[in-house]
Design an enzyme around this catalytic site. Structure first.
Site, PDB file in Angstrom:
ATOM      1  N   LYS A   5     -17.372  19.145  27.932  1.00  0.00           N
ATOM      2  CA  LYS A   5     -17.960  20.447  28.306  1.00  0.00           C
ATOM      3  C   LYS A   5     -19.160  20.778  27.429  1.00  0.00           C
ATOM      4  O   LYS A   5     -20.087  21.469  27.850  1.00  0.00           O
ATOM      5  CB  LYS A   5     -16.917  21.567  28.206  1.00  0.00           C
ATOM      6  CG  LYS A   5     -16.066  21.747  29.440  1.00  0.00           C
ATOM      7  CD  LYS A   5     -15.531  20.489  29.902  1.00  0.00           C
ATOM      8  CE  LYS A   5     -14.944  20.200  31.152  1.00  0.00           C
ATOM      9  NZ  LYS A   5     -14.239  18.932  31.243  1.00  0.00           N
ATOM     10  N   GLY A  39       0.248  10.573  26.143  1.00  0.00           N
ATOM     11  CA  GLY A  39      -1.013  10.700  26.864  1.00  0.00           C
ATOM     12  C   GLY A  39      -1.324   9.527  27.773  1.00  0.00           C
ATOM     13  O   GLY A  39      -0.442   8.792  28.229  1.00  0.00           O
ATOM     14  N   GLY A  61     -15.918   5.912  40.726  1.00  0.00           N
ATOM     15  CA  GLY A  61     -14.822   6.880  40.779  1.00  0.00           C
ATOM     16  C   GLY A  61     -15.365   8.289  40.938  1.00  0.00           C
ATOM     17  O   GLY A  61     -16.139   8.763  40.099  1.00  0.00           O
ATOM     18  N   HIS A  97     -18.432  46.796  38.182  1.00  0.00           N
ATOM     19  CA  HIS A  97     -19.549  46.276  38.973  1.00  0.00           C
ATOM     20  C   HIS A  97     -20.719  45.997  38.043  1.00  0.00           C
ATOM     21  O   HIS A  97     -20.999  46.819  37.166  1.00  0.00           O
ATOM     22  CB  HIS A  97     -19.931  47.339  40.009  1.00  0.00           C
ATOM     23  CG  HIS A  97     -21.202  47.044  40.732  1.00  0.00           C
ATOM     24  ND1 HIS A  97     -21.288  46.038  41.676  1.00  0.00           N
ATOM     25  CD2 HIS A  97     -22.447  47.595  40.635  1.00  0.00           C
ATOM     26  CE1 HIS A  97     -22.522  45.997  42.148  1.00  0.00           C
ATOM     27  NE2 HIS A  97     -23.249  46.927  41.536  1.00  0.00           N
TER      28      HIS A  97
HETATM   29  C1  LIG Z   1     -13.436  13.191  30.186  1.00  0.00           C
HETATM   30  C2  LIG Z   1     -12.224  14.072  30.351  1.00  0.00           C
HETATM   31  C3  LIG Z   1     -12.393  15.440  30.459  1.00  0.00           C
HETATM   32  C4  LIG Z   1     -11.281  16.256  30.631  1.00  0.00           C
HETATM   33  N1  LIG Z   1     -11.503  17.597  30.779  1.00  0.00           N
HETATM   34  C5  LIG Z   1     -10.457  18.421  30.974  1.00  0.00           C
HETATM   35  C6  LIG Z   1     -10.653  19.831  31.128  1.00  0.00           C
HETATM   36  O1  LIG Z   1     -11.784  20.316  31.136  1.00  0.00           O
HETATM   37  N2  LIG Z   1      -9.574  20.622  31.295  1.00  0.00           N
HETATM   38  C7  LIG Z   1      -8.306  20.100  31.326  1.00  0.00           C
HETATM   39  O2  LIG Z   1      -7.358  20.875  31.480  1.00  0.00           O
HETATM   40  N3  LIG Z   1      -8.078  18.776  31.170  1.00  0.00           N
HETATM   41  C8  LIG Z   1      -9.120  17.921  30.999  1.00  0.00           C
HETATM   42  N4  LIG Z   1      -8.901  16.577  30.830  1.00  0.00           N
HETATM   43  C9  LIG Z   1      -7.506  16.079  30.804  1.00  0.00           C
HETATM   44  C10 LIG Z   1      -6.893  16.293  29.400  1.00  0.00           C
HETATM   45  O3  LIG Z   1      -7.742  15.721  28.431  1.00  0.00           O
HETATM   46  C11 LIG Z   1      -5.510  15.647  29.319  1.00  0.00           C
HETATM   47  O4  LIG Z   1      -4.727  16.064  30.408  1.00  0.00           O
HETATM   48  C12 LIG Z   1      -4.805  16.064  28.012  1.00  0.00           C
HETATM   49  O5  LIG Z   1      -5.631  15.788  26.906  1.00  0.00           O
HETATM   50  C13 LIG Z   1      -3.489  15.293  27.892  1.00  0.00           C
HETATM   51  O6  LIG Z   1      -2.788  15.719  26.759  1.00  0.00           O
HETATM   52  P1  LIG Z   1      -1.544  14.880  26.228  1.00  0.00           P
HETATM   53  O7  LIG Z   1      -1.028  15.617  25.072  1.00  0.00           O
HETATM   54  O8  LIG Z   1      -0.646  14.523  27.344  1.00  0.00           O
HETATM   55  O9  LIG Z   1      -2.182  13.484  25.738  1.00  0.00           O
HETATM   56  P2  LIG Z   1      -3.274  13.174  24.601  1.00  0.00           P
HETATM   57  O10 LIG Z   1      -4.086  14.346  24.236  1.00  0.00           O
HETATM   58  O11 LIG Z   1      -3.994  11.956  25.065  1.00  0.00           O
HETATM   59  O12 LIG Z   1      -2.387  12.839  23.327  1.00  0.00           O
HETATM   60  C14 LIG Z   1      -1.643  11.668  23.221  1.00  0.00           C
HETATM   61  C15 LIG Z   1      -1.635  11.233  21.768  1.00  0.00           C
HETATM   62  O13 LIG Z   1      -0.596  10.270  21.602  1.00  0.00           O
HETATM   63  C16 LIG Z   1      -1.026   9.291  20.675  1.00  0.00           C
HETATM   64  N5  LIG Z   1      -0.174   8.118  20.902  1.00  0.00           N
HETATM   65  C17 LIG Z   1      -0.086   7.364  22.021  1.00  0.00           C
HETATM   66  N6  LIG Z   1       0.868   6.414  21.878  1.00  0.00           N
HETATM   67  C18 LIG Z   1       1.386   6.566  20.629  1.00  0.00           C
HETATM   68  C19 LIG Z   1       2.379   5.890  19.876  1.00  0.00           C
HETATM   69  N7  LIG Z   1       3.079   4.881  20.380  1.00  0.00           N
HETATM   70  N8  LIG Z   1       2.644   6.308  18.612  1.00  0.00           N
HETATM   71  C20 LIG Z   1       1.943   7.354  18.065  1.00  0.00           C
HETATM   72  N9  LIG Z   1       0.989   8.039  18.730  1.00  0.00           N
HETATM   73  C21 LIG Z   1       0.710   7.647  19.995  1.00  0.00           C
HETATM   74  C22 LIG Z   1      -2.501   9.107  21.014  1.00  0.00           C
HETATM   75  O14 LIG Z   1      -3.183   8.563  19.902  1.00  0.00           O
HETATM   76  C23 LIG Z   1      -2.929  10.537  21.344  1.00  0.00           C
HETATM   77  O15 LIG Z   1      -3.456  11.179  20.215  1.00  0.00           O
HETATM   78  C24 LIG Z   1      -9.979  15.713  30.669  1.00  0.00           C
HETATM   79  C25 LIG Z   1      -9.798  14.331  30.536  1.00  0.00           C
HETATM   80  C26 LIG Z   1     -10.901  13.509  30.389  1.00  0.00           C
HETATM   81  C27 LIG Z   1     -10.705  12.033  30.254  1.00  0.00           C
HETATM   82  N1  LIG Z   2     -12.099  19.794  34.469  1.00  0.00           N
HETATM   83  C1  LIG Z   2     -10.954  19.175  34.255  1.00  0.00           C
HETATM   84  O1  LIG Z   2      -9.900  19.781  34.192  1.00  0.00           O
HETATM   85  C2  LIG Z   2     -10.937  17.688  34.093  1.00  0.00           C
HETATM   86  C3  LIG Z   2     -12.110  16.992  33.810  1.00  0.00           C
HETATM   87  C4  LIG Z   2     -12.047  15.609  33.687  1.00  0.00           C
HETATM   88  C5  LIG Z   2     -10.829  14.970  33.840  1.00  0.00           C
HETATM   89  N2  LIG Z   2      -9.716  15.675  34.101  1.00  0.00           N
HETATM   90  C6  LIG Z   2      -8.419  15.003  34.312  1.00  0.00           C
HETATM   91  O2  LIG Z   2      -8.496  13.650  33.958  1.00  0.00           O
HETATM   92  C7  LIG Z   2      -7.885  12.853  34.977  1.00  0.00           C
HETATM   93  C8  LIG Z   2      -8.663  11.579  35.128  1.00  0.00           C
HETATM   94  O3  LIG Z   2      -9.910  11.801  35.788  1.00  0.00           O
HETATM   95  P1  LIG Z   2     -10.553  10.676  36.681  1.00  0.00           P
HETATM   96  O4  LIG Z   2     -11.754  11.269  37.337  1.00  0.00           O
HETATM   97  O5  LIG Z   2     -10.688   9.419  35.921  1.00  0.00           O
HETATM   98  O6  LIG Z   2      -9.415  10.383  37.752  1.00  0.00           O
HETATM   99  P2  LIG Z   2      -9.132  10.996  39.206  1.00  0.00           P
HETATM  100  O7  LIG Z   2      -7.802  10.512  39.568  1.00  0.00           O
HETATM  101  O8  LIG Z   2      -9.448  12.448  39.241  1.00  0.00           O
HETATM  102  O9  LIG Z   2     -10.239  10.305  40.140  1.00  0.00           O
HETATM  103  C9  LIG Z   2     -10.418   8.929  40.222  1.00  0.00           C
HETATM  104  C10 LIG Z   2     -11.118   8.614  41.521  1.00  0.00           C
HETATM  105  O10 LIG Z   2     -11.565   7.267  41.462  1.00  0.00           O
HETATM  106  C11 LIG Z   2     -11.441   6.695  42.744  1.00  0.00           C
HETATM  107  N3  LIG Z   2     -11.355   5.245  42.573  1.00  0.00           N
HETATM  108  C12 LIG Z   2     -10.326   4.534  42.057  1.00  0.00           C
HETATM  109  N4  LIG Z   2     -10.641   3.217  42.037  1.00  0.00           N
HETATM  110  C13 LIG Z   2     -11.904   3.115  42.537  1.00  0.00           C
HETATM  111  C14 LIG Z   2     -12.782   2.022  42.765  1.00  0.00           C
HETATM  112  N5  LIG Z   2     -12.445   0.772  42.461  1.00  0.00           N
HETATM  113  N6  LIG Z   2     -13.998   2.273  43.293  1.00  0.00           N
HETATM  114  C15 LIG Z   2     -14.366   3.541  43.609  1.00  0.00           C
HETATM  115  N7  LIG Z   2     -13.563   4.607  43.405  1.00  0.00           N
HETATM  116  C16 LIG Z   2     -12.358   4.407  42.881  1.00  0.00           C
HETATM  117  C17 LIG Z   2     -10.177   7.317  43.314  1.00  0.00           C
HETATM  118  O11 LIG Z   2     -10.248   7.308  44.721  1.00  0.00           O
HETATM  119  C18 LIG Z   2     -10.205   8.735  42.733  1.00  0.00           C
HETATM  120  O12 LIG Z   2     -10.752   9.661  43.639  1.00  0.00           O
HETATM  121  C19 LIG Z   2      -7.915  13.688  36.248  1.00  0.00           C
HETATM  122  O13 LIG Z   2      -6.705  13.524  36.941  1.00  0.00           O
HETATM  123  C20 LIG Z   2      -8.096  15.102  35.801  1.00  0.00           C
HETATM  124  O14 LIG Z   2      -6.902  15.829  35.985  1.00  0.00           O
HETATM  125  C21 LIG Z   2      -9.741  17.026  34.248  1.00  0.00           C
END
Ligand SMILES: Cc1cc2nc3c(=O)[nH]c(=O)nc-3n(C[C@H](O)[C@H](O)[C@H](O)COP(=O)(O)OP(=O)(O)OC[C@H]3O[C@@H](n4cnc5c(N)ncnc54)[C@H](O)[C@@H]3O)c2cc1C
Ligand SMILES: NC(=O)c1ccc[n+]([C@@H]2O[C@H](COP(=O)([O-])OP(=O)(O)OC[C@H]3O[C@@H](n4cnc5c(N)ncnc54)[C@H](O)[C@@H]3O)[C@@H](O)[C@H]2O)c1
Length: 457
Positions: free
Chosen positions: A57, A150, A187, A437
């Site tokens: 963000k 995660g 994707g 408003h």
């Molecule tokens: C680019 C991107 C943008 C996103 N933006 C948003 C957003 O705007 N809003 C939103 O709501 N969600 C967003 N998400 C999704 C969000 O980031 C995840 O849903 C959330 O962080 C998951 O939290 P978690 O606690 O399940 O896992 P994580 O935050 O991934 O935590 C898991 C932790 O477990 C640790 N771990 C794993 N295996 C082991 C092990 N065996 N031993 C010890 N430690 C371990 C890892 O090192 C990690 O620190 C986004 C995701 C991505 C990829």
């Molecule tokens: N604003 C937010 O809350 C936010 C922002 C970023 C990510 N996230 C979370 O992170 C998760 C992961 O995001 P993401 O975008 O990687 O997954 P996603 O599941 O949202 O989307 C992946 C997309 O890739 C497509 N795809 C898969 N294989 C492909 C291929 N070989 N060629 C072309 N398209 C293909 C699928 O059809 C799907 O629509 C999401 O589920 C979302 O909940 C949330």
């Protein structure tokens, strides 16, 4: 020589210190005096503040500034003869701003200390139903264990040449201090769409390749069509219904991605400078030795849990690893499901889409209002009135079943709707609110006052 020392015992052990893993031990230790510890192999705080939500963000906001500056003259702000097309994004500064924010929000160790939760560094694996070993060394037992490990980006190794091309995931993209000349994003889900607009705004050519026939497949067609139109106007080339056949070259230099429009269509070779993989997530569960605890996973690798997130008698799992919708707030509370896609305009939803209502056979009345009727948008400049809001109301009652809005800051509309849904307050209660408003929420009054068709009751 094996150690004879008895394992350290805890009331609760958590594996993973992300959003899902923090709050429970903090609360149990601070409020209930329980002995808790969190095992973390990577960065404390997990993905969200380090490599996912917040840093993405931050970059998206830099891109929004670039966008606004380029069209400053439309707001009556003169660039004193500077050609907007000549403005460049300073990527090292954008990355430095993001890095500074990540450092700034990373006070997690302090919170663990403050709440009396031990942090144990290393990789946790099960050696028994209630026993965990950390990094092959220290043995720990607990009455209860919470798995919050995660997920990570999926990179399909079966696509010929893809791994050799060393494509980026969100982690490498967020660490880039150069602007990709042509970013090919594979994707079209949340990650792909958010970064596509941001990098187009920063000045990259962006091609977004989606396998299915629409971006963000879960959302309704009318919403995605409107959003796709906005992205296309900003220069994102969107290719849907396309399958990636192969890749070649090296990310950061020159890459090609061959795609075929499905089913059985033409092949096209995309040439770019960088590849971003945004094709979904893989749960981090394979290395946990879950068999030792009798814990099952789905075919996709998610931990199988019941409605209370229970994976066995004493083990629970939450967040991405348990297959909850992948949003940070799911780790905090698995039963509230709002979502916001941070494009500009934002796409915000809570509850059912029309698609879902039809699939489930849930009858509904549809109230729909263009963003132009949310008068706040009229003050925000060109394009701000694009989009719309729509609400699904039950056919024979007043409950709100779902709400979607594509509009500026649409995410801020959700808490009002969520609260109404949670309290079972009908839509008329919202129509009755007096809202300042001109705020965005004011539009909800018109939506619910004038645009809900008569019901069957
Ligand atoms: C680019 C991107 C943008 C996103 N933006 C948003 C957003 O705007 N809003 C939103 O709501 N969600 C967003 N998400 C999704 C969000 O980031 C995840 O849903 C959330 O962080 C998951 O939290 P978690 O606690 O399940 O896992 P994580 O935050 O991934 O935590 C898991 C932790 O477990 C640790 N771990 C794993 N295996 C082991 C092990 N065996 N031993 C010890 N430690 C371990 C890892 O090192 C990690 O620190 C986004 C995701 C991505 C990829
Ligand atoms: N604003 C937010 O809350 C936010 C922002 C970023 C990510 N996230 C979370 O992170 C998760 C992961 O995001 P993401 O975008 O990687 O997954 P996603 O599941 O949202 O989307 C992946 C997309 O890739 C497509 N795809 C898969 N294989 C492909 C291929 N070989 N060629 C072309 N398209 C293909 C699928 O059809 C799907 O629509 C999401 O589920 C979302 O909940 C949330």
């Amino acid at each position: 020589m094996s150690s004879t020392k008895a394992p350290d015992h805890y009331d609760l052990l958590v594996i993973g210190s992300g959003e899902a893993g923090k709050f429970l031990p903090w609360m149990l230790s601070a409020k209930h005096g329980k002995k808790t510890a969190v095992i973390e192999r990577g960065r404390i705080g997990g993905s969200c503040p380090n490599v996912a939500c917040l840093p993405s963000k931050n970059v998206i906001h830099s891109a929004a500034i670039a966008h606004e500056v380029r069209r400053a003259s439309a707001f009556g702000v003169s660039l004193s003869g500077i050609d907007p097309a000549s403005l460049k994004s300073d990527m090292p500064v954008i990355k430095a701003r993001k890095d500074a924010m990540v450092k700034d929000v990373n006070g997690f160790q302090g919170f663990f200390d403050m709440f009396g939760v031990e942090i144990i560094r290393g990789e946790g694996t099960f050696v028994g139903p209630n026993e965990i070993q950390v990094g092959g060394g220290r043995a720990l037992t607990a009455d209860h264990i919470l798995i919050c490990t995660g997920s990570r980006a999926r990179v399909d190794a079966r696509i010929p040449g893809l791994l050799e091309a060393r494509p980026m995931t969100h982690i490498e993209l967020l660490d880039l201090d150069v602007l990709p000349a042509h970013l090919i994003i594979i994707g079209g889900g949340y990650v792909g769409v958010e970064f596509a607009q941001a990098y187009a705004r920063l000045g990259s050519h962006v091609t977004l390749v989606q396998r299915g026939d629409q971006l963000i497949p879960r959302e309704d067609e009318d919403v995605v069509q409107a959003l796709s139109g906005i992205l296309a106007k900003e220069g994102v080339r969107i290719i849907t219904s396309a399958d990636v056949q192969s890749a070649s070259g090296t990310n950061g230099e020159e890459v090609t991605v061959s795609i075929r429009s499905s089913p059985g269509g033409e092949e096209e070779v995309l040439r770019g400078s960088h590849i971003l993989m945004a094709t979904g997530r893989i749960p981090n569960t394979a290395d946990l030795n879950l068999d030792a605890a009798g814990i099952k996973t789905t075919a996709a690798g998610h931990i199988v849990v019941d409605e209370q997130l229970r994976a066995s008698t004493s083990v629970f799992a939450a967040g991405d690893c348990a297959g909850s919708p992948h949003f940070t707030h799911m780790g905090f509370d698995d039963f509230r499901v709002p979502s916001v896609l941070f494009t500009d305009p934002e796409l915000a939803r809570v509850g059912l889409t029309e698609k879902e209502a039809r699939a489930k056979g849930v009858p509904y009345r549809l109230a729909k209002l263009p963003m132009a009727s949310f008068l706040r948008t009229r003050t925000l400049g060109p394009g701000a009135s694009e989009g719309f809001a729509k609400a699904l109301i039950e056919a024979d009652g007043e409950r709100i079943l779902g709400f979607t809005a594509l509009g500026p800051g649409a995410g801020e509309l959700l808490p009002v709707i969520s609260l109404a849904m949670k309290l079972n307050a009908g839509y008329r209660q919202l129509a009755d609110l007096i809202i300042a408003h001109p705020t965005m929420n004011e539009g909800l009054v018109e939506l619910f006052l004038l645009h809900v068709p008569d019901g069957t009751s």
